[in-house]
Scaffold this motif. Structure first.
Motif, short mmCIF file in Angstrom:
data_model
loop_
_atom_site.label_atom_id
_atom_site.label_comp_id
_atom_site.label_asym_id
_atom_site.label_seq_id
_atom_site.Cartn_x
_atom_site.Cartn_y
_atom_site.Cartn_z
N THR A 1 79.16 23.51 99.09
CA THR A 1 80.34 24.31 98.80
C THR A 1 80.76 25.04 100.06
O THR A 1 79.92 25.41 100.89
CB THR A 1 80.06 25.32 97.67
OG1 THR A 1 81.24 26.08 97.40
CG2 THR A 1 78.93 26.27 98.04
N THR B 1 84.14 21.50 97.42
CA THR B 1 82.77 21.11 97.05
C THR B 1 82.57 19.62 97.31
O THR B 1 81.62 19.02 96.81
CB THR B 1 82.48 21.42 95.57
OG1 THR B 1 83.42 20.71 94.76
CG2 THR B 1 82.58 22.92 95.30
N SER C 1 89.05 25.84 100.11
CA SER C 1 87.71 25.76 99.53
C SER C 1 87.46 24.33 99.09
O SER C 1 88.40 23.58 98.78
CB SER C 1 87.55 26.71 98.35
OG SER C 1 88.46 26.39 97.32
#
Length: 435
Positions: A87, A104, A102
């Motif tokens: 992450t 993952t 952001s």
């Protein structure tokens, strides 16, 4: 805020030149310099009288050559890197109205297989003196993450190769003491690439450095105080590597070029490759069975931080510093050699390869941890003058966790965390022949 943000490209690309160069014996320092030595997990490598390839760890062992000898080795390294729980978040340009990113997203296996050669030539001058030449790759790494993975601002592509040419001389003092020394010329090159956060879409930065020639040396002594008992000590010096190169940016917006200084520039880096001390014992237990023991100390504490200097005349990027916090470490191994028949010798070994990395300061370029080796190998006598050596190493690593909070030196790269599981299978094949 502005000063930290100006480092977006500079620090992102300088994630760890020395980590990539592998300031970690448990990482990508190349220990596979001999199929013979790999068969016993390097046990006895500074004391063995088996063949001239052991001279990498102790130049005095060239004295064992009674005829002109040529040893050619090739090691095939097949690593595997598995990641999970990755992450990342990057808001380093939000203060300028830029995006917060952001992810993952995982990556395919970033490790890349490689063939690592080594060559040794020994020429006896007389009954007591032998001169030798060897070509080795002491350090190498090749990794390539997907460009869109979560840690893309920390690392995408890393390549390094350090080539060493050694000129050696060994002298037989008496029936049980040999001494030797060498001078080494090193040539290292590296490429570091990473995504660079931008306003409209990510840009890309590629940093390439190389040096002309750097020099090191080694010394060693080999003793056989009684028949069947061999002791060896070898020392390879530190090598100062002064590199020059250029950082190239692509797909950067005008806003980034203006506010962050992400323009092509000249760069320099002064690195130090560590010293290596090897202590070994070989003991013949029976006529057919030999025990080998080795302890190797690598002086990684000579490198505590990495500084990348940017040419002030061509860019407004500030110089960057990456703290490494490495420590000196020991490698321990034990192995057995069994003379199965007149034509076949078998070997096995086990090693503990400790990592110098600070577990609280691991990098996506080299998430190092302690390793263990299990090895098998052997020698087959093709003729009186030619032998074929082979070995297999299965290497496993302790679990490693990279956990960057996006502050301080990581302000431009953002936060990143992931769990790593690293292993490798290494196969080596060599031919030794005398003239």
């Amino acid at each position: 805020m502005f000063k930290k943000t100006k480092l977006v490209a500079g620090i992102t690309l300088a994630t760890a030149t020395l980590i990539s160069q592998q300031i970690s014996a448990a990482g990508f320092a190349v220990n596979e310099q001999s199929a013979t030595a790999s068969g016993t997990a390097l046990a006895g490598n500074a004391a063995s009288d088996t063949d001239i390839s052991f001279s990498y760890w102790n130049p005095a062992l060239f004295a064992n050559a009674t005829e002109t000898s040529l040893y050619i080795n090739g090691s095939y390294v097949s690593p595997s890197v598995e990641m999970k729980n990755q992450t990342a978040t990057n808001s380093s340009i939000s203060g300028f109205g830029g995006p917060t990113v952001s992810s993952t997203e995982g990556s395919s296996d970033p490790s890349e297989s490689a063939i690592i050669p080594s060559i040794y030539l020994a020429v006896p001058i007389n009954d007591k003196t032998v001169v030798g030449v060897s070509l080795n790759i002491p350090y190498a790494i090749s990794s390539d993450y997907d460009d869109d993975w979560a840690g893309k601002y920390h690392a995408t592509k890393t390549e390094l190769q350090d080539i060493s040419l050694s000129l050696s001389a060994a002298y037989r003092v008496n029936d049980w003491i040999d001494v030797g020394a060498s001078i080494q010329a090193h040539s290292a090159s590296m490429t570091l690439e990473a995504e660079v956060i931008d306003w409209d879409a990510d840009g890309y930065g590629s940093q390439e450095l190389e040096d002309d020639l750097s020099f090191g040396w080694s010394v060693g002594i080999a003793m056989e105080p009684q028949e069947g008992t061999r002791v060896g000590i070898g020392y390879r010096s530190e090598v100062d590597v002064n590199q020059k190169g250029k950082v190239d940016f692509s797909n950067m917006s005008t806003t980034a070029q203006t506010n962050l200084g992400t323009v092509d520039a000249n760069i320099t880096a002064d690195n130090t490759l560590p010293s290596l001390l090897t202590l070994s014992l070989e003991q013949e237990l029976t006529d057919d069975l030999t025990l080998g023991l080795t302890a190797m100390r690598t002086g990684w504490s000579s490198v505590q931080a990495l500084d990348i200097d940017y040419d002030d005349a061509t860019t407004s990027l500030s110089n960057s510093t990456v703290t490494l916090n490495y420590k000196d470490v020991w490698f321990y191994s034990a192995g057995l050699t069994y003379d199965y028949s007149e034509d076949l010798i078998l070997r096995t070994g086990y090693a503990v390869d400790n990592s110098p990395s600070d577990p609280n300061n691991l990098s996506a370029r080299a998430p190092g941890s302690d390793r263990q080796w299990i090895t098998l190998g052997g020698t087959y006598n093709v003729s009186e003058s030619t032998q074929v050596m082979f070995s297999y190493i299965h290497l496993t690593s302790d679990p490693a966790k990279v956990d960057k909070d996006g502050t301080g030196e990581d302000a431009s790269r953002g936060s990143f965390s992931a769990d790593y599981d690293i292993s490798a299978n290494i196969f080596a094949l060599a031919v030794n022949t005398t003239f």
